[in-house]
Design a protein around this motif. Structure first.
Motif, PDB file in Angstrom:
ATOM      1  N   ARG A 152      14.911  -7.680  10.602  1.00  0.00           N
ATOM      2  CA  ARG A 152      13.976  -8.570   9.769  1.00  0.00           C
ATOM      3  C   ARG A 152      12.638  -7.618   9.446  1.00  0.00           C
ATOM      4  O   ARG A 152      12.381  -6.785  10.181  1.00  0.00           O
ATOM      5  CB  ARG A 152      13.305  -9.496  10.949  1.00  0.00           C
ATOM      6  N   GLY A 153      12.306  -7.797   8.184  1.00  0.00           N
ATOM      7  CA  GLY A 153      10.987  -7.481   8.011  1.00  0.00           C
ATOM      8  C   GLY A 153      10.911  -5.922   8.233  1.00  0.00           C
ATOM      9  O   GLY A 153      11.637  -5.244   8.980  1.00  0.00           O
ATOM     10  N   GLY A 154       9.580  -5.418   7.975  1.00  0.00           N
ATOM     11  CA  GLY A 154       9.455  -3.913   8.401  1.00  0.00           C
ATOM     12  C   GLY A 154       8.316  -3.619   9.147  1.00  0.00           C
ATOM     13  O   GLY A 154       7.563  -2.834   8.972  1.00  0.00           O
ATOM     14  N   GLY A 155       7.954  -4.660   9.920  1.00  0.00           N
ATOM     15  CA  GLY A 155       6.439  -4.681  10.669  1.00  0.00           C
ATOM     16  C   GLY A 155       5.504  -4.976   9.850  1.00  0.00           C
ATOM     17  O   GLY A 155       5.233  -5.495   8.845  1.00  0.00           O
ATOM     18  N   HIS A 156       4.239  -4.378   9.994  1.00  0.00           N
ATOM     19  CA  HIS A 156       2.891  -4.666   9.258  1.00  0.00           C
ATOM     20  C   HIS A 156       2.868  -3.604   8.363  1.00  0.00           C
ATOM     21  O   HIS A 156       2.754  -2.457   8.465  1.00  0.00           O
ATOM     22  CB  HIS A 156       1.768  -4.370  10.586  1.00  0.00           C
ATOM     23  N   PRO A 157       3.064  -4.232   6.922  1.00  0.00           N
ATOM     24  CA  PRO A 157       3.212  -3.347   5.908  1.00  0.00           C
ATOM     25  C   PRO A 157       2.096  -2.211   5.909  1.00  0.00           C
ATOM     26  O   PRO A 157       2.290  -1.159   5.317  1.00  0.00           O
ATOM     27  CB  PRO A 157       3.290  -4.040   4.751  1.00  0.00           C
ATOM     28  N   ARG A 158       0.688  -2.721   6.090  1.00  0.00           N
ATOM     29  CA  ARG A 158      -0.281  -1.829   6.022  1.00  0.00           C
ATOM     30  C   ARG A 158      -0.462  -0.723   6.813  1.00  0.00           C
ATOM     31  O   ARG A 158      -0.986   0.459   6.492  1.00  0.00           O
ATOM     32  CB  ARG A 158      -1.725  -2.548   5.679  1.00  0.00           C
ATOM     33  N   LEU A 159      -0.104  -0.990   8.048  1.00  0.00           N
ATOM     34  CA  LEU A 159       0.087  -0.030   9.312  1.00  0.00           C
ATOM     35  C   LEU A 159       1.051   0.779   8.709  1.00  0.00           C
ATOM     36  O   LEU A 159       0.575   2.079   9.028  1.00  0.00           O
ATOM     37  CB  LEU A 159       0.324  -0.654  10.458  1.00  0.00           C
ATOM     38  N   GLY A 160       2.182   0.489   8.304  1.00  0.00           N
ATOM     39  CA  GLY A 160       3.190   1.483   7.864  1.00  0.00           C
ATOM     40  C   GLY A 160       2.530   2.670   6.712  1.00  0.00           C
ATOM     41  O   GLY A 160       2.869   3.749   6.717  1.00  0.00           O
ATOM     42  N   GLU A 161       2.020   2.071   5.982  1.00  0.00           N
ATOM     43  CA  GLU A 161       1.157   3.068   4.757  1.00  0.00           C
ATOM     44  C   GLU A 161       0.112   3.736   5.471  1.00  0.00           C
ATOM     45  O   GLU A 161      -0.109   5.018   5.164  1.00  0.00           O
ATOM     46  CB  GLU A 161       0.487   2.044   3.659  1.00  0.00           C
ATOM     47  N   LEU A 162      -0.677   3.182   6.372  1.00  0.00           N
ATOM     48  CA  LEU A 162      -1.711   4.002   7.075  1.00  0.00           C
ATOM     49  C   LEU A 162      -1.167   5.188   8.050  1.00  0.00           C
ATOM     50  O   LEU A 162      -1.443   6.454   7.623  1.00  0.00           O
ATOM     51  CB  LEU A 162      -2.650   2.985   7.842  1.00  0.00           C
ATOM     52  N   CYS A 163       0.051   4.804   8.405  1.00  0.00           N
ATOM     53  CA  CYS A 163       0.825   5.689   9.228  1.00  0.00           C
ATOM     54  C   CYS A 163       1.153   6.854   8.154  1.00  0.00           C
ATOM     55  O   CYS A 163       1.025   8.134   8.598  1.00  0.00           O
ATOM     56  CB  CYS A 163       2.038   4.934  10.130  1.00  0.00           C
ATOM     57  N   ARG A 164       1.918   6.388   7.301  1.00  0.00           N
ATOM     58  CA  ARG A 164       2.388   7.634   6.155  1.00  0.00           C
ATOM     59  C   ARG A 164       1.235   8.452   5.812  1.00  0.00           C
ATOM     60  O   ARG A 164       1.342   9.789   5.553  1.00  0.00           O
ATOM     61  CB  ARG A 164       2.757   6.749   4.849  1.00  0.00           C
ATOM     62  N   ARG A 165       0.063   7.936   5.541  1.00  0.00           N
ATOM     63  CA  ARG A 165      -1.092   8.623   5.071  1.00  0.00           C
ATOM     64  C   ARG A 165      -1.617   9.524   6.022  1.00  0.00           C
ATOM     65  O   ARG A 165      -2.025  10.948   5.741  1.00  0.00           O
ATOM     66  CB  ARG A 165      -2.430   7.628   4.706  1.00  0.00           C
ATOM     67  N   LEU A 166      -1.508   9.357   7.361  1.00  0.00           N
ATOM     68  CA  LEU A 166      -1.988   9.928   8.458  1.00  0.00           C
ATOM     69  C   LEU A 166      -1.076  11.283   8.791  1.00  0.00           C
ATOM     70  O   LEU A 166      -1.386  12.351   9.227  1.00  0.00           O
ATOM     71  CB  LEU A 166      -2.192   9.363   9.577  1.00  0.00           C
ATOM     72  N   ALA A 167       0.069  10.898   8.099  1.00  0.00           N
ATOM     73  CA  ALA A 167       1.194  11.840   8.421  1.00  0.00           C
ATOM     74  C   ALA A 167       1.521  12.978   7.423  1.00  0.00           C
ATOM     75  O   ALA A 167       2.083  13.934   7.616  1.00  0.00           O
ATOM     76  CB  ALA A 167       2.632  11.444   8.812  1.00  0.00           C
ATOM     77  N   ASP A 168       0.704  12.703   6.145  1.00  0.00           N
ATOM     78  CA  ASP A 168       0.634  13.602   5.342  1.00  0.00           C
ATOM     79  C   ASP A 168       0.302  15.131   5.634  1.00  0.00           C
ATOM     80  O   ASP A 168      -0.868  15.120   6.161  1.00  0.00           O
ATOM     81  CB  ASP A 168       0.020  13.235   3.995  1.00  0.00           C
ATOM     82  N   SER A 173      -2.891  -5.677  18.566  1.00  0.00           N
ATOM     83  CA  SER A 173      -1.733  -5.774  17.766  1.00  0.00           C
ATOM     84  C   SER A 173      -2.185  -5.810  16.294  1.00  0.00           C
ATOM     85  O   SER A 173      -3.604  -5.996  15.803  1.00  0.00           O
ATOM     86  CB  SER A 173      -1.064  -7.456  17.925  1.00  0.00           C
ATOM     87  N   PRO A 174      -1.494  -5.210  15.346  1.00  0.00           N
ATOM     88  CA  PRO A 174      -1.761  -4.957  14.035  1.00  0.00           C
ATOM     89  C   PRO A 174      -2.340  -6.188  13.182  1.00  0.00           C
ATOM     90  O   PRO A 174      -3.468  -6.045  12.516  1.00  0.00           O
ATOM     91  CB  PRO A 174      -0.804  -4.407  13.423  1.00  0.00           C
ATOM     92  N   GLY A 175      -1.779  -7.403  13.638  1.00  0.00           N
ATOM     93  CA  GLY A 175      -2.307  -8.452  13.128  1.00  0.00           C
ATOM     94  C   GLY A 175      -3.661  -8.951  13.392  1.00  0.00           C
ATOM     95  O   GLY A 175      -4.260  -9.624  12.977  1.00  0.00           O
ATOM     96  N   GLU A 176      -4.067  -8.571  14.516  1.00  0.00           N
ATOM     97  CA  GLU A 176      -5.503  -8.650  15.263  1.00  0.00           C
ATOM     98  C   GLU A 176      -6.385  -8.133  14.398  1.00  0.00           C
ATOM     99  O   GLU A 176      -7.863  -8.138  14.347  1.00  0.00           O
ATOM    100  CB  GLU A 176      -5.671  -8.545  16.729  1.00  0.00           C
ATOM    101  N   LEU A 177      -5.981  -6.851  13.498  1.00  0.00           N
ATOM    102  CA  LEU A 177      -6.962  -5.895  12.740  1.00  0.00           C
ATOM    103  C   LEU A 177      -7.004  -6.401  11.452  1.00  0.00           C
ATOM    104  O   LEU A 177      -7.448  -5.177  10.691  1.00  0.00           O
ATOM    105  CB  LEU A 177      -6.608  -4.449  13.370  1.00  0.00           C
ATOM    106  N   ASP A 178      -6.427  -7.228  11.007  1.00  0.00           N
ATOM    107  CA  ASP A 178      -6.488  -7.659   9.280  1.00  0.00           C
ATOM    108  C   ASP A 178      -7.729  -7.145   8.759  1.00  0.00           C
ATOM    109  O   ASP A 178      -7.943  -6.734   7.558  1.00  0.00           O
ATOM    110  CB  ASP A 178      -5.863  -9.015   9.132  1.00  0.00           C
ATOM    111  N   ASP A 179      -8.944  -7.873   9.304  1.00  0.00           N
ATOM    112  CA  ASP A 179     -10.193  -7.592   8.832  1.00  0.00           C
ATOM    113  C   ASP A 179     -10.496  -6.341   8.621  1.00  0.00           C
ATOM    114  O   ASP A 179     -10.979  -5.549   7.529  1.00  0.00           O
ATOM    115  CB  ASP A 179     -11.315  -8.200   9.544  1.00  0.00           C
TER     116      ASP A 179
END
Length: 142
Positions: free
Chosen positions: A11-27, A54-60
């Motif tokens: 199902r899905g891939g988790g929180h999409p913006r967290l995935g992108e943040l993770c990618r940016r931090l791993a660069d 949870s990531p959903g609690e941090l949407d703001d």
């Protein structure tokens, strides 16, 4: 009930913006686009996640970070829109399994919160998730 990665759950891939943040931090060239207020927001997000939110609690906070990235000229914000493959060690192409080949696995978010998935290196240690400061976990491909 925990959140599973898209690889493990189908199902899905988790929180999409967290995935992108993770990618940016791993660069390896540095956290892409994360300077000044954007870097402080990323640190607030990672700190809150490490303390159990949870990531959903941090949407703001994700909204604020995305606005900072857009204002700084990063047109995709925290979107993962790309026309070229990311540089190593970002997301890597996965090997294809065929009948008669050994079972394959990927490396994924250690807590299952985002859709980051990487192919394992031959003898290299597992890459780390810079959000949770833990190595990526091994997930079998089914």
């Amino acid at each position: 009930m925990g959140i599973e990665t898209g690889v493990a759950s189908g199902r899905g891939g988790g929180h999409p913006r967290l995935g992108e943040l993770c990618r940016r931090l791993a660069d390896t060239s540095g956290p892409v686009g994360l300077e000044g207020r954007a870097l402080r927001l990323a640190e607030s997000i990672t700190s809150a996640l490490r303390s159990g939110r949870s990531p959903g609690e941090l949407d703001d906070l994700f909204d604020e970070l995305e606005e900072e990235l857009l204002a700084a000229g990063h047109s995709a914000g925290l979107g993962s829109y790309r026309t070229t493959p990311p540089p190593v060690p970002g997301y890597q192409p996965l090997p294809v399994a065929a009948p008669g080949h050994p079972a394959l696995h990927v490396l994924a978010c250690p807590r299952g919160h985002c859709g980051r998935v990487e192919a394992p290196g031959d003898d290299a240690p597992h890459p780390a998730c810079r959000v949770f400061d833990q190595p990526l976990r091994t997930v079998p491909i089914r």
